[in-house]
Design an enzyme around this catalytic site. Structure first.
Site, PDB file in Angstrom:
ATOM      1  N   GLY C  47       0.817  -1.204   0.000  1.00 56.18           N
ATOM      2  CA  GLY C  47       0.000   0.000   0.000  1.00 56.18           C
ATOM      3  C   GLY C  47       0.850   1.252   0.000  1.00 56.18           C
ATOM      4  N   GLY C  49       3.082   2.010  -2.091  1.00 50.74           N
ATOM      5  CA  GLY C  49       3.199   2.534  -3.439  1.00 50.74           C
ATOM      6  C   GLY C  49       4.401   2.037  -4.210  1.00 50.74           C
ATOM      7  N   ALA C  87      12.347  -3.211   6.282  1.00 52.80           N
ATOM      8  CA  ALA C  87      13.610  -2.521   6.531  1.00 52.80           C
ATOM      9  C   ALA C  87      13.794  -1.282   5.641  1.00 52.80           C
ATOM     10  CB  ALA C  87      14.805  -3.475   6.377  1.00 52.80           C
ATOM     11  N   SER C  88      12.694  -0.650   5.260  1.00 54.91           N
ATOM     12  CA  SER C  88      12.758   0.569   4.432  1.00 54.91           C
ATOM     13  C   SER C  88      13.702   0.374   3.262  1.00 54.91           C
ATOM     14  CB  SER C  88      13.203   1.768   5.280  1.00 54.91           C
ATOM     15  OG  SER C  88      12.302   1.994   6.319  1.00 54.91           O
ATOM     16  N   ALA C 287      17.500   8.649  -3.797  1.00 52.10           N
ATOM     17  CA  ALA C 287      16.438   8.379  -2.822  1.00 52.10           C
ATOM     18  C   ALA C 287      16.941   7.566  -1.640  1.00 52.10           C
ATOM     19  CB  ALA C 287      15.281   7.650  -3.495  1.00 52.10           C
ATOM     20  N   GLY C 291       9.572   4.541   4.589  1.00 51.56           N
ATOM     21  CA  GLY C 291       8.405   3.771   5.018  1.00 51.56           C
ATOM     22  C   GLY C 291       8.273   3.527   6.509  1.00 51.56           C
ATOM     23  N   GLU C 292       9.369   3.212   7.174  1.00 48.81           N
ATOM     24  CA  GLU C 292       9.254   2.758   8.558  1.00 48.81           C
ATOM     25  C   GLU C 292       9.365   3.866   9.597  1.00 48.81           C
ATOM     26  OE1 GLU C 292      11.072  -1.336   9.453  1.00 48.81           O
ATOM     27  OE2 GLU C 292      12.468  -0.260   8.177  1.00 48.81           O
TER      28      GLU C 292
END
Lengths: 161, 447, 336
Positions: C47, C49, C87-88, C287, C291-292
């Site tokens: 989710g 993306g 783990a991003s 980048a 996320g985490e």
């Protein structure tokens, strides 16, 4: 086990569905009629993922005994899809990034549709109240509230125009 | 400072699945239509710690709609596993289905496979297991005491790191000497409790025999190959015989990496030659699925009057629950993250991965780091209070700069904490003194 | 009894990728004859993306329109290995693999186009809108679709590329902890205002303001989505969420969403954020991962704000009304 045959109108079509005594409307819609927009997030009435309209009223399919829907009109997101009344809501959810994983989204859409039917110009508090039975673990709700506000504006703008 | 000349990276294009999300047409694992599917429900331990004397599935097997009941005796090869064995985590401590003991309330013992979900659910309580209850331990520091009940098969309630170390550790500089020279010693204890991932879609899978010796597993696992390899080893098939399909998941947050449903569903599919669905109920998700661990963290800092932190000693206990799963990795990540985003010349960390009779904990969003950041950032406010240095300035003084040596002996690069704090101050209307507003991650001027 | 206000802040960093590395991901890219490119891999979209972000990265590296890049993921029979979505790591690891694969495919694409146009491949550029043309001479052009067709039917070439990203494993020294644990770090600083009702112990979060630094953003709207969702999750972690309210006791474990308390929409304040971009050399187009980390600074910021409001020192989460009332009782008792 006794099986009963229910007469339902689901998404505009008359349907006869044989069900056992313990069946829920959720099982009928998802498993028998393959309406997979009806999500099973908890089957406890706690998350709103299975929100549907029964005779136009917002209901949780998981808490509705199938027999209780006998003779009723049932509408799932599949039945609303592409209708004039839902497209602006869908568009607004898309533009506001109002979903991430998307699992709660069908329920949110149905609940939003029910809200805007009975209250075309809801306040922010009324939106929050109307969606309080629909949980989302991803978005933090802000984009969803904004999406409903924008959808309401778009729909009522259309009506007044 | 964004990169120039980018055409599409850096642009807010629409989320790919949004069009199907809003129409209810996104396909999650359980939206794949699979005919003649069986359903699996688990009989689980009612005790947090007990010996299993006898498992009797006769009554459960006779219930209407039941196709089979699986126990440890149905395991084709090994009876235990640990998911990170491939990267050296050992031993394989967790039973796929419990055999000699149960170590947490909710541990799986017998899998009931039936024609419907309702039939499986009705039959599962009919499994009869005779237990001999054992004393249990629930607290991490209690678990490390000599008289504590032993949770693990290897006789110690902590994970053994290489060279017989009881903790994942960092040793950098000399903390004791620095404490002796510090103006202030600031100490505290921090505690987090278990937290549930609570994705809206619960953990689950369907394992389907393809009739050619291969099995397709439709799953919402966060790591397809990781689950495939572990499942193959457990069910005794070559990995080449398995195909895992997923990739579109209703929320994860780290909760869907434990490989708890795929092996047993695949085993049931092998036994029954039918597709088998094993999906956690919401109650399973709340009570049985792994949680974010509870962490207890002791922080002791040596601090100078001007706010410089000269020594930091951390003792951490991660509550892994009854089995290793991913916890020994999380403890190491926690240790490696210390002492947080600050340059401190003397650092000592002992991070223990502790076993208790609780549901196994596992990865969750920010694994090992969230707890560390929590403790450190509360500690920073305490230091500010003790020294009288402003909390913003305290963080800027100690923030790591590019080129600084970190406690794990890697020079810092890509540092931007100073700039991030300055940006937050500006956003929040927090005025910083000119010398602090002029600080940079590229040097230590003013700091 | 009163309603007391307080402010708290917290600053954090967050490592990108699995601790100690050793977590490879592969990607394959190929052109079809329909004008589309397909990125094939086995990473999982939760989710956040991933499919969107990897399509953006592929489109950028290929020099073709975003809409023409399809991401085919989630099937181990067709997708090469990915260590997993945690783990991003996915934007960074899978993103780097996609860049590598896309560059290899782009090289073939330009060679094919060069042969069709009878020019040197080094002199060709893509316009990002579906055409390849001679630098400085836009009229000397061929569409990406025509180049893909020519590759297949005329030149007998596959417009395809292979990519992998692996940060080799760096074991932690058992004695000193020496290691190379991560590829880069992202940063966040959050400021929270709260109002605490000293009679009920209820906490209202009035505002959440955050600065983030995550390298080059791939998709700012999705980044904001993570930040807002993470702020909400952080509020929940700080104030109410646990499966063991009387930890270490195992009693009172919730069975449902009534017992497991997460903040409602009504409790969510506006979230303001600024995002700094310090591209990292290790990442795809610079980048890092986000996320985490998005709950990590809100949690301590909320607790610091409560302590600031009440003049107490609460060190456990969740800070339920019960925890607050006990802290206030203790404060009153020690003052007496």
């Amino acid at each position: 086990m006794t099986t009963k045959v229910l007469r339902l109108n689901v998404n505009g079509e008359d349907t006869l569905v044989p069900v056992g005594p313990m069946a829920t409307l959720q099982e009928v819609l998802r498993d028998k009629l393959e309406l997979t927009s009806v999500k099973v997030g908890c089957a406890q009435g706690g998350c709103g993922s299975c929100s549907v309209l029964i005779d136009g009223e917002l209901r949780l399919a998981c808490l509705t005994p199938a027999e209780a829907a006998d003779g009723c009109t049932v509408t799932t997101l599949e039945g609303l899809n592409e209708s004039n009344s839902i497209v602006p809501i869908q568009q607004s959810f898309i533009e506001n990034y109002a979903a991430q994983c998307g699992f709660c989204t069908p329920g949110m859409l149905v609940a939003t549709k029910a809200l805007l039917e009975r209250n075309p110009k809801p306040s922010r508090d009324e939106i929050i109240e109307a969606l309080s039975g629909n949980l989302c673990r991803c978005t933090g709700y802000l984009p969803i509230i904004k999406a409903v506000e924008d959808a309401a504006a778009a729909l009522s703008g259309k009506q007044s125009a | 400072m964004a990169l120039k000349d980018l055409k599409i990276v850096g642009k807010s294009v629409r989320l790919r699945d949004l069009d199907t999300h809003v129409r209810g047409q996104t396909t999650y694992y359980e939206d794949v239509r699979i005919p003649r599917m069986l359903h699996l429900k688990m009989y689980r331990s009612p005790h947090p710690h007990a010996k299993i004397l006898k498992i009797d599935t006769t009554e459960a097997a006779k219930q209407p709609g039941v196709v089979c009941v699986l126990t440890h005796e149905d395991m084709p090869g090994k009876k235990t596993f640990t998911p990170l064995a491939a990267i050296g985590v050992a031993p394989e401590d967790e039973p796929i289905l419990a055999f000699d003991k149960v170590r947490w309330k909710g541990e799986p013992i017998a899998a009931v496979v039936a024609e419907s979900e309702a039939a499986a659910k009705a039959a599962a309580p009919k499994v009869k297991v005779t237990f001999e209850e054992l004393p249990a331990v629930f607290d991490v520091e209690e678990a490390l005491k000599a008289e504590a009940p032993i949770v693990t098969p290897w006789g110690k309630n902590y994970y053994q790191y290489p060279d017989d170390h009881a903790a994942s550790q960092i040793r950098y500089g000399d903390v004791e000497r620095a404490f002796a020279e510090a103006d202030h010693i600031v100490e505290d204890k921090y505690q987090t409790k278990p937290i549930e991932h609570a994705p809206l879609e619960t953990t689950g899978c369907v394992a389907k025999p393809e009739g050619n010796g291969r099995y397709t597993v439709y799953t919402n696992i966060q790591a397809l190959y990781f689950a495939l390899d572990n499942t193959a080893a457990i069910v005794g098939l070559s990995p080449a015989k398995l195909r895992f399909v997923g990739g579109t998941v209703g929320g994860g947050f780290g909760g869907k990496v434990d490989i708890q449903v795929e092996p047993i569903a695949t085993l049931a599919a092998i036994k029954t030659k039918r597709p088998v669905k094993y999906k956690y109920s919401r109650e399973d998700e709340m009570r049985v699925s792994s949680t974010r661990a509870a962490w207890r963290i002791y922080v002791k800092d040596g601090v100078m009057n001007d706010g410089r932190i000269v020594a930091r000693k951390i003792t951490t206990y991660q509550d892994a629950g009854a089995y290793i799963r991913l916890s020994s990795y999380g403890t190491m990540k926690h240790a490696g993250h210390m002492p947080g985003p600050y340059t401190i010349p003397n650092v000592s960390v002992d991070a223990y991965c502790v076993f208790t009779n609780r549901p196994p904990s596992s990865a969750m969003r920010g694994f090992g780091v969230m707890s560390g950041s929590y403790a450190i950032e509360l500690q920073m406010d305490k230091i500010a209070a003790v020294t009288g240095v402003d909390p913003w300035q305290l963080r800027l003084i100690n923030a790591y700069r590019n080129g600084d040596m970190k406690a794990h002996r890697k020079a810092a690069d890509d540092a931007a904490l100073v700039e991030t704090i300055q940006a937050a101050a500006q956003l929040a209307g927090q005025a910083l003194p000119a010398d602090f507003a002029a600080m940079s991650s590229d040097d230590r001027k003013g700091g | 009894m009163a309603k007391l206000r307080g402010t708290g802040m917290a600053a954090v960093n967050y490592p990108t990728g699995m601790h100690l590395g050793g977590d490879p991901t592969q990607a394959l890219v190929h052109a079809t004859t329909t004008g589309n490119f397909v990125v094939t891999l086995s990473s999982v979209d939760l989710g956040q993306g991933l499919k969107t972000v990897l399509a953006q990265i592929a489109a950028e590296a290929l020099g073709v329109p975003f809409e023409t890049v399809l991401v085919d993921t989630g099937d181990t029979d067709t997708g090469p290995h990915c260590t997993g979505t945690f783990a991003s790591r996915t934007t960074h690891r899978a993103g780097n693999a996609v860049v590598m694969a896309a560059r290899e495919a782009r090289k073939v694409l330009l060679e094919v186009a060069a042969e069709e146009l009878e020019v040197n491949a080094d002199d060709l550029v893509t316009d990002g809108e579906g055409s390849i043309h001679l630098a400085g001479a836009p009229e000397m052009k061929i569409s990406v679709t025509d180049a893909a067709l020519a590759a297949h039917f005329v030149q007998g070439k596959t417009v395809s590329g292979r990519g992998v990203y692996l940060k080799p494993m760096s074991p932690m020294d058992p004695e000193t902890g020496e290691c190379d644990p991560d590829s880069t770090h992202a940063h966040a600083c959050t400021v929270v205002e709260v109002e605490v009702d000293t009679e009920t112990g209820a906490v209202a979060v009035l505002s959440i303001k955050s600065a983030y630094e995550i390298g080059q953003q791939v998709n700012p709207a999705l980044v904001r989505g993570q930040i807002v969702g993470g702020a909400w999750m952080g509020m929940g972690h700080a104030l109410s969420e646990t499966t063991a309210p009387y930890y270490p006791a195992i009693d009172h474990a919730p069975r449902d969403f009534l017992g497991y308390v997460m903040p409602g929409a009504a409790e969510m304040p506006e979230v303001e954020c600024v995002v700094l971009e310090h591209p990292t050399e290790t990442g795809p187009f610079g980048a890092k991962g986000i996320g985490e980390m998005v709950a990590n600074s809100p949690i301590p910021a909320v607790v610091n704000a409560i302590n600031n409001a009440l003049g107490v020192r609460i060190t456990e989460i969740p800070v339920t009304p019960e925890v607050i009332l006990r802290a206030l009782d203790e404060k009153a008792a020690s003052a007496a």
